[in-house]
Design a protein around this motif. Structure first.
Motif, PDB file in Angstrom:
ATOM      1  N   ASP A 177      17.273  -8.728 -38.420  1.00 37.10           N
ATOM      2  CA  ASP A 177      17.601  -8.180 -37.060  1.00 37.10           C
ATOM      3  C   ASP A 177      16.872  -8.790 -35.984  1.00 37.10           C
ATOM      4  N   ALA A 178      17.278  -9.774 -35.141  1.00 41.29           N
ATOM      5  CA  ALA A 178      16.456 -10.232 -34.143  1.00 41.29           C
ATOM      6  C   ALA A 178      16.020  -9.609 -32.993  1.00 41.29           C
ATOM      7  N   GLY A 179      15.244  -8.782 -32.699  1.00 38.58           N
ATOM      8  CA  GLY A 179      14.991  -7.777 -31.599  1.00 38.58           C
ATOM      9  C   GLY A 179      15.750  -6.671 -31.946  1.00 38.58           C
ATOM     10  N   ILE A 220      28.205  -2.817 -31.884  1.00 39.55           N
ATOM     11  CA  ILE A 220      27.421  -3.139 -33.363  1.00 39.55           C
ATOM     12  C   ILE A 220      28.206  -2.994 -34.514  1.00 39.55           C
ATOM     13  N   GLU A 221      29.098  -2.154 -34.504  1.00 39.26           N
ATOM     14  CA  GLU A 221      30.174  -2.100 -35.592  1.00 39.26           C
ATOM     15  C   GLU A 221      30.917  -3.460 -35.744  1.00 39.26           C
ATOM     16  N   LYS A 222      31.286  -4.123 -34.397  1.00 37.47           N
ATOM     17  CA  LYS A 222      31.768  -5.550 -34.645  1.00 37.47           C
ATOM     18  C   LYS A 222      30.745  -6.591 -35.364  1.00 37.47           C
ATOM     19  N   ILE A 223      29.647  -6.629 -34.920  1.00 41.40           N
ATOM     20  CA  ILE A 223      28.648  -7.460 -35.188  1.00 41.40           C
ATOM     21  C   ILE A 223      28.387  -7.078 -36.908  1.00 41.40           C
ATOM     22  N   ILE A 261      21.372 -13.453 -40.028  1.00 44.03           N
ATOM     23  CA  ILE A 261      20.861 -13.232 -38.827  1.00 44.03           C
ATOM     24  C   ILE A 261      21.443 -12.326 -37.750  1.00 44.03           C
ATOM     25  N   VAL A 262      21.331 -11.393 -37.409  1.00 40.85           N
ATOM     26  CA  VAL A 262      22.172 -10.561 -36.341  1.00 40.85           C
ATOM     27  C   VAL A 262      20.997 -10.466 -35.144  1.00 40.85           C
ATOM     28  N   SER A 263      21.570 -10.347 -33.948  1.00 46.83           N
ATOM     29  CA  SER A 263      20.959  -9.982 -32.754  1.00 46.83           C
ATOM     30  C   SER A 263      21.803  -9.254 -31.484  1.00 46.83           C
ATOM     31  N   ASN A 264      21.303  -8.402 -31.087  1.00 45.28           N
ATOM     32  CA  ASN A 264      22.511  -7.556 -29.864  1.00 45.28           C
ATOM     33  C   ASN A 264      21.542  -7.479 -28.749  1.00 45.28           C
ATOM     34  N   ILE A 306      25.411 -13.272 -32.836  1.00 39.54           N
ATOM     35  CA  ILE A 306      24.617 -13.016 -31.715  1.00 39.54           C
ATOM     36  C   ILE A 306      25.346 -12.577 -30.602  1.00 39.54           C
ATOM     37  N   SER A 307      25.014 -11.410 -30.012  1.00 38.22           N
ATOM     38  CA  SER A 307      25.714 -10.881 -28.754  1.00 38.22           C
ATOM     39  C   SER A 307      24.806 -10.774 -27.763  1.00 38.22           C
ATOM     40  N   ASN A 308      25.250 -11.040 -26.572  1.00 43.46           N
ATOM     41  CA  ASN A 308      24.158 -10.956 -25.274  1.00 43.46           C
ATOM     42  C   ASN A 308      25.119 -10.507 -24.025  1.00 43.46           C
TER      43      ASN A 308
END
Length: 235
Positions: A44-46, A27-30, A104-107, A137-139
């Motif tokens: 923050d999507a989700g 989350i720090e990387k995002i 927009i961010v999403s993890n 976006i990270s998944n």
């Protein structure tokens, strides 16, 4: 399909990840892709229990979170009483005007949505993002091994804090860790059965490009090698 009751119990345990170094580093990387010298409006999507949203607020950004889980939102608002977090469905039209957000961010969220709806999801992200805006976006990836996250955490923790402190912390949080590993096993099983869609290299990037985004970074390995992160900008 995992039920609402499952996600309620999952979110009750989820914040044990706040002691997991690979999760914190992810989350720090995002957050690192968003300039901390400029106050941005961020979606923050989700948003889940709010860990990423809270981190972004601490760096000065205005954050609006959206999550399908009421339980996650309730926990978010316990941690941040002033949080702007709303209940909603990412596969439907988002409740925002065109060009509402700078970023927009999403993890670890998109993989839980039906692939047949991903085009609509990414198109909606494009719609609500301002021209020139950033999306990160990270998944979870196809090779997801929950135990790997724990092992990497232990290795880094020993190098930073010593073995005694690491072992004490491990046994203090062991019940929650066991629950989290079990929940992640169920999530992995759901992916194997086709209910969820862990990402392969190039997949997120492909959907971003089809929705009108220009790639900045592609398939960055995060979360102890268990997730892929993509960064793009709206044209």
């Amino acid at each position: 399909m995992l039920t609402t009751d499952f996600w309620r119990e999952y979110f009750k345990t989820y914040d044990v990840l706040n002691i997991a170094i690979p999760y914190v580093e992810t989350i720090e990387k995002i957050a690192s892709y968003l300039p901390d010298n400029k106050k941005l409006s961020v979606f923050d999507a989700g948003s889940g229990t709010g860990n990423l949203s809270i981190l972004l607020k601490k760096t000065g950004h205005q954050v609006v979170g959206l999550d399908y889980s009421i339980a996650g939102i309730e926990l978010h608002k316990i941690k941040d009483k002033e949080a702007v977090a709303i209940q909603g469905d990412l596969t439907s039209r988002l409740p925002f005007e065109d060009s509402s957000f700078d970023a927009i961010v999403s993890n670890n969220v998109i993989y839980t949505l039906p692939v047949k709806k991903w085009n609509n999801v990414f198109n909606e992200f494009n719609r609500i993002l301002k021209p020139g805006g950033l999306i990160v976006i990270s998944n979870i990836n196809k090779n997801f091994k929950p135990l790997r996250v724990l092992l990497v955490h232990m290795r880094i923790s020993i190098s930073r804090q010593g073995i005694l402190k690491t072992v004490i912390d491990f046994f203090t949080f062991l019940p929650a860790v066991i629950k989290m590993l079990y929940y992640n096993k169920l999530i992995k099983k759901e992916n194997s059965s086709g209910g969820y869609n862990f990402v392969e290299k190039g997949v997120q990037a492909s959907f971003l490009e089809k929705s009108g985004f220009s790639l900045i970074e592609k398939d960055v390995s995060v979360y102890a090698g268990q997730a892929l992160l993509d960064v793009a900008r709206k044209l």
